[in-house]
Design a protein around this motif. Sequence first.
Motif, short mmCIF file in Angstrom:
data_model
loop_
_atom_site.label_atom_id
_atom_site.label_comp_id
_atom_site.label_asym_id
_atom_site.label_seq_id
_atom_site.Cartn_x
_atom_site.Cartn_y
_atom_site.Cartn_z
N ALA A 1 3.74 -16.17 1.09
CA ALA A 1 3.59 -14.95 1.98
C ALA A 1 5.16 -14.42 2.71
N ASP A 2 6.00 -14.76 2.56
CA ASP A 2 7.39 -14.42 2.83
C ASP A 2 7.87 -13.47 1.45
N LEU A 3 7.66 -14.75 0.88
CA LEU A 3 8.08 -14.68 -1.07
C LEU A 3 7.24 -12.61 -1.12
N ARG A 4 5.80 -12.86 -0.85
CA ARG A 4 5.91 -11.66 -1.27
C ARG A 4 5.35 -10.34 -0.74
N CYS A 5 6.33 -10.92 0.89
CA CYS A 5 7.14 -9.17 1.16
C CYS A 5 7.69 -8.55 -0.04
N LYS A 6 8.56 -9.67 -0.59
CA LYS A 6 10.14 -9.06 -0.82
C LYS A 6 9.80 -8.76 -2.53
N VAL A 7 8.89 -9.61 -2.70
CA VAL A 7 8.43 -9.31 -4.54
C VAL A 7 7.28 -8.95 -4.24
N ALA A 8 6.59 -7.48 -4.23
CA ALA A 8 6.07 -6.60 -3.83
C ALA A 8 5.10 -6.67 -5.19
N MET A 9 3.11 -6.40 -5.08
CA MET A 9 2.99 -6.15 -6.22
C MET A 9 1.85 -5.50 -6.55
N VAL A 10 1.75 -4.44 -7.63
CA VAL A 10 0.74 -3.22 -7.63
C VAL A 10 -0.22 -3.67 -8.65
N PHE A 11 -1.31 -3.23 -8.65
CA PHE A 11 -2.37 -3.90 -9.71
C PHE A 11 -2.55 -3.20 -10.68
N ARG B 1 -5.43 -2.10 -11.25
CA ARG B 1 -6.92 -1.24 -10.64
C ARG B 1 -6.13 -0.89 -9.33
N PRO B 2 -5.86 0.69 -9.09
CA PRO B 2 -5.57 0.52 -7.57
C PRO B 2 -6.98 -0.26 -6.75
N ASN B 3 -6.06 -0.73 -5.47
CA ASN B 3 -7.10 -2.09 -4.57
C ASN B 3 -6.84 -1.49 -3.60
N PRO B 4 -7.16 0.03 -2.65
CA PRO B 4 -7.57 0.03 -1.58
C PRO B 4 -8.12 -0.51 -0.67
N PHE B 5 -8.70 -0.92 0.73
CA PHE B 5 -8.95 -1.80 1.32
C PHE B 5 -9.56 -0.21 1.84
N PRO B 6 -11.34 -0.48 2.02
CA PRO B 6 -12.41 0.79 2.13
C PRO B 6 -12.95 0.81 3.69
N TYR C 1 -9.21 -6.87 -3.15
CA TYR C 1 -9.14 -6.59 -2.05
C TYR C 1 -8.43 -8.15 -1.85
N ARG C 2 -9.29 -9.15 -2.11
CA ARG C 2 -8.38 -10.37 -1.59
C ARG C 2 -6.95 -9.83 -2.32
N THR C 3 -7.05 -10.39 -4.24
CA THR C 3 -4.72 -10.23 -4.71
C THR C 3 -4.59 -9.06 -3.81
N GLY C 4 -5.49 -7.78 -3.37
CA GLY C 4 -4.49 -6.85 -2.30
C GLY C 4 -4.44 -7.49 -1.45
N ALA C 5 -4.58 -7.62 -0.59
CA ALA C 5 -4.27 -8.82 1.35
C ALA C 5 -3.15 -9.82 0.69
#
Lengths: 291, 282
Positions: free
Chosen positions: B108-118, B120-125, A180-184
Amino acid sequence: MSERRHLNRHHRRAGSDRMGRADRLIYLCFLMVVSLVFLTYGKVIFDIASQGIGQINLSYLTDAPRQSGRAGGVFPILVSTVLVLAIAVAVALPTSLAIALYVTEYLAQGSALSSLFRSSMLILASVPSIAFGLFGSSFFAQFLGLGTSLLTGGLTLAVMIIPICAFAFVEVFRLLPTGYRTGAYALGAGKARFILCVMIPTCTAEIITVVLLGTGRALAETAALLFTSGYSDRMPESLLDPGRVLSIHIYDLAMSIPGGDRMAAASAVLLIGLFLLISSVGLYFSKKAHP
Amino acid sequence: MNIISRLSEPKPAAAGHTAQVVPCPAGPPVLEARAIRVGLAGRDIIRDVNLSLQPNEILAIIGPSGCGKSTFVSTLNRMIHHTLPTAKVEGEIWLNGGLVFPSSASAADLRCKVAMVFQRPNPFPFSIRMNMEFALKANGDRYRPGYADKIEQALRSVNLWDRLKDRMNDVATRLSGGEQQRLCIARALLSDPDVILFDEPCSALDPVSCTAIETLIQDLKQRCSVIIVTHNLAQARRVSDRCAMFWLRDGSGEVIETGPTDRIMTAPNHEITRAYINGEFC
């Protein structure tokens, strides 16, 4: 060859039988302990309920106490109890949340300061409540000039439950899945957005449970309130008036008022009922937060 | 040109989701890492890593476990500050010709342009809709009436819209693993990134979901560049245009060879790469 196989099978069965007996023995031990504990608590509740429940009726809940509590009701005492509790929770909840969020989100895990915070909270959580009562009396009542009042009592209770709640919140937040932390953060969220939009909503059920734990501790407290909120059983007119809470009312009736036992039991039933009511409301919202 | 204006440079419009072969144009790289070194507790996890990523290119990072592939990828969008807070990072990272590390510009601005997928899927609950809206809000998008269209577009890009359009209020964590991972990709797409970093995106998924993700990664090539960390050489062969081979030397990860995937898989220059590709370390 077949004889050896038969022997092996025999040994295996013997082994499994021995394990079965050990399992049964352990199960019976646990059952005995659980039954003993339940019977003890059951007896306590039964004794209190059998003595006190007959005294409880509408006028008991709406009248003021008479003859030092031997007759009449507990309405002003209920009001004082709810006010002291509300002050304690209103102060302790945001404060302990802030402490826990600072420790988990702003201090590096395992750092000296983080360890110091956690061990301090653990030590403070185990300080006897009478010590908090003395502190509340000298700091809030005398130094800040709040006197013996509901406010002093509520603030003293808040100081007492903050370490308990903060320690529990830290554990709750530490158990939040790392994803959740890394995802956010990977989505470009800042710390504030993560805390407010992910962390707190995700942990709502646990936060409610911790608050209930603190509320229960505060509701049952007597020693910390002896010197802070006072004995007066009159209806408080402001938060700066002294007021008697239920736990002190029970203590007073049982220890100092001859013939006050039945009314003490009635107040104890009321105290248990009040906690059950608060817990039920808390658990309802907790379940709603995590359907 | 400051970092924010560089980050918001116009990009080619996103095409439909049908896979097409897009040749990798030679030209200025979209992302470039120069002499990256990551130190932790007195030891270099990776050192002297130089890699560049061309527009609309898929770069696969291969190599054995523990050689710093994920560490390297997490330095590219400064996620390393969250995953390894005490790590010391040196070197330079350039995005679209602008220096993004070291830089005082917002991570945070950088992460909007360089996105990341991990991994394990990590959707929020929360609900699927709230997951998507969180990403839009995190990107600083405050125009709420536009949310529905953007969410639909992102979910269409990952082939989830038809399946989820009537279940937008369902809790995202109740989706299957593959659907959750595709939802996470859709969430990442909402910021219209220039680069998406995939850190072993299929390692927790079944083969069917894995195939869907691979197809999706190839589709994404039309709208952005991709770096994928994988242990699966067949996957690297299927999806990537270029490969970078990481190897552990004296306790630190290094890039020992880079090149077009076809060449790396069939005729690598480095002896270790050849042995690794042929499974001689098993």
